[in-house]
Scaffold this motif. Structure first.
Motif, PDB file in Angstrom:
ATOM      1  N   PRO A  84     -78.339 -22.337  38.177  1.00  0.00           N
ATOM      2  CA  PRO A  84     -77.194 -23.115  37.677  1.00  0.00           C
ATOM      3  C   PRO A  84     -77.370 -24.607  37.958  1.00  0.00           C
ATOM      4  CG  PRO A  84     -76.449 -21.239  38.972  1.00  0.00           C
ATOM      5  CD  PRO A  84     -77.942 -21.315  39.116  1.00  0.00           C
ATOM      6  N   ARG A  85     -76.817 -25.431  37.083  1.00  0.00           N
ATOM      7  CA  ARG A  85     -76.985 -26.882  37.197  1.00  0.00           C
ATOM      8  C   ARG A  85     -76.329 -27.433  38.456  1.00  0.00           C
ATOM      9  NH1 ARG A  85     -74.865 -31.687  33.316  1.00  0.00           N
ATOM     10  NH2 ARG A  85     -76.022 -33.333  34.372  1.00  0.00           N
ATOM     11  N   TRP A  86     -75.102 -27.085  38.722  1.00  0.00           N
ATOM     12  CA  TRP A  86     -74.365 -27.607  39.872  1.00  0.00           C
ATOM     13  C   TRP A  86     -74.406 -26.571  40.982  1.00  0.00           C
ATOM     14  CZ3 TRP A  86     -73.861 -32.529  39.305  1.00  0.00           C
ATOM     15  CH2 TRP A  86     -73.650 -33.065  38.040  1.00  0.00           C
ATOM     16  N   ALA A  87     -75.530 -26.503  41.678  1.00  0.00           N
ATOM     17  CA  ALA A  87     -75.733 -25.507  42.727  1.00  0.00           C
ATOM     18  C   ALA A  87     -76.747 -26.050  43.731  1.00  0.00           C
ATOM     19  CB  ALA A  87     -76.247 -24.212  42.102  1.00  0.00           C
ATOM     20  N   PRO A  88     -76.863 -25.386  44.889  1.00  0.00           N
ATOM     21  CA  PRO A  88     -77.873 -25.819  45.856  1.00  0.00           C
ATOM     22  C   PRO A  88     -79.265 -25.859  45.218  1.00  0.00           C
ATOM     23  CG  PRO A  88     -76.406 -24.214  46.843  1.00  0.00           C
ATOM     24  CD  PRO A  88     -76.084 -24.253  45.374  1.00  0.00           C
ATOM     25  N   ARG A  89     -80.089 -26.770  45.737  1.00  0.00           N
ATOM     26  CA  ARG A  89     -81.439 -26.965  45.195  1.00  0.00           C
ATOM     27  C   ARG A  89     -82.453 -27.046  46.328  1.00  0.00           C
ATOM     28  NH1 ARG A  89     -80.273 -26.091  40.412  1.00  0.00           N
ATOM     29  NH2 ARG A  89     -79.961 -27.654  38.829  1.00  0.00           N
ATOM     30  N   SER A  90     -83.504 -26.254  46.191  1.00  0.00           N
ATOM     31  CA  SER A  90     -84.620 -26.420  47.134  1.00  0.00           C
ATOM     32  C   SER A  90     -85.386 -27.685  46.770  1.00  0.00           C
ATOM     33  CB  SER A  90     -85.536 -25.202  47.123  1.00  0.00           C
ATOM     34  OG  SER A  90     -86.069 -24.997  45.825  1.00  0.00           O
ATOM     35  N   MET A  91     -85.425 -28.003  45.472  1.00  0.00           N
ATOM     36  CA  MET A  91     -86.076 -29.238  45.032  1.00  0.00           C
ATOM     37  C   MET A  91     -85.594 -29.600  43.643  1.00  0.00           C
ATOM     38  SD  MET A  91     -87.897 -31.826  45.637  1.00  0.00           S
ATOM     39  CE  MET A  91     -88.055 -31.232  47.301  1.00  0.00           C
ATOM     40  N   ASP A  92     -85.282 -30.872  43.481  1.00  0.00           N
ATOM     41  CA  ASP A  92     -84.893 -31.406  42.184  1.00  0.00           C
ATOM     42  C   ASP A  92     -85.680 -32.688  41.988  1.00  0.00           C
ATOM     43  OD1 ASP A  92     -83.514 -31.516  39.797  1.00  0.00           O
ATOM     44  OD2 ASP A  92     -81.666 -32.286  40.672  1.00  0.00           O
ATOM     45  N   LEU A  93     -86.517 -32.725  40.973  1.00  0.00           N
ATOM     46  CA  LEU A  93     -87.323 -33.906  40.639  1.00  0.00           C
ATOM     47  C   LEU A  93     -86.926 -34.368  39.240  1.00  0.00           C
ATOM     48  CD1 LEU A  93     -90.798 -32.668  41.933  1.00  0.00           C
ATOM     49  CD2 LEU A  93     -89.300 -34.341  43.027  1.00  0.00           C
ATOM     50  N   ASP A  94     -86.408 -35.596  39.147  1.00  0.00           N
ATOM     51  CA  ASP A  94     -85.930 -36.127  37.878  1.00  0.00           C
ATOM     52  C   ASP A  94     -86.586 -37.465  37.577  1.00  0.00           C
ATOM     53  OD1 ASP A  94     -83.930 -34.088  37.409  1.00  0.00           O
ATOM     54  OD2 ASP A  94     -82.760 -35.027  39.007  1.00  0.00           O
ATOM     55  N   VAL A  95     -87.131 -37.608  36.364  1.00  0.00           N
ATOM     56  CA  VAL A  95     -87.669 -38.894  35.940  1.00  0.00           C
ATOM     57  C   VAL A  95     -86.486 -39.824  35.691  1.00  0.00           C
ATOM     58  CG1 VAL A  95     -89.039 -40.140  34.237  1.00  0.00           C
ATOM     59  CG2 VAL A  95     -89.718 -37.826  34.924  1.00  0.00           C
TER      60      VAL A  95
END
Length: 166
Positions: A84-95
């Motif tokens: 899900p988009r709005w949830a905990p993240r182990s890793m989020d990499l965004d340009v």
């Protein structure tokens, strides 16, 4: 060769996952530079605090090839592609920025539309590259950060000792 700026964030074992991502980014993109790390509250959902940073590197790769490498690093850090988009993240990499490219196509919007609204992106970017000019706002990142309502979006620097690779 365009300069690429990528936001990185995690709120699942963030020190470990960011250290892993930083090491992998340095391997994939030699000469990568990294901002200080910052802790901030989760945005869009209730959850553990995130730790965020921005990396910068020059590359000959096209934007979609950069995205493919970033997705592979996210997977290495335990991210499931269809979480899900709005949830905990182990890793989020965004340009955030890819040179002066302005692009609006499925899967690639540049500059990142929420860059100017999110302290956890703009703050680390300003610490790393205040002189870079935002391609649509036509102001430097440093100027944009100075105008930003930082009191409403607190960033807490993460002590250097906690940013060592593990």
């Amino acid at each position: 060769m365009p300069a690429v700026f990528v936001g990185a964030g995690s709120n699942v074992a963030p020190e470990r996952n960011l250290a892993r991502a930083v090491a992998q980014l340095a391997l994939e993109f030699p000469g990568a530079r990294f901002s200080p790390w910052y802790r901030n509250r989760a945005v869009g959902f209730e959850g553990e605090d995130f730790i965020n940073l921005v990396t910068a590197f020059d590359t000959d790769l096209q934007p979609h090839a950069v995205l493919a490498k970033l997705h592979a690093i996210e997977t290495l850090c335990g991210r499931e592609r269809h979480a899900p988009r709005w949830a905990p993240r182990s890793m989020d990499l965004d340009v955030l920025l890819y040179g002066n490219l302005v692009c609006d196509e499925p899967g690639l919007k540049l500059p990142r539309p929420d860059l100017l609204k999110r302290a956890y992106m703009l703050g680390p970017l300003a610490a790393l590259a205040p002189e870079v000019v935002h391609p649509t706002a036509q102001l430097t990142i440093g100027e944009l950060w100075q105008r930003f309502d930082r009191a409403a979006h607190h960033l807490e620097p993460v002590p250097a000792a906690r940013t060592e690779r593990r």
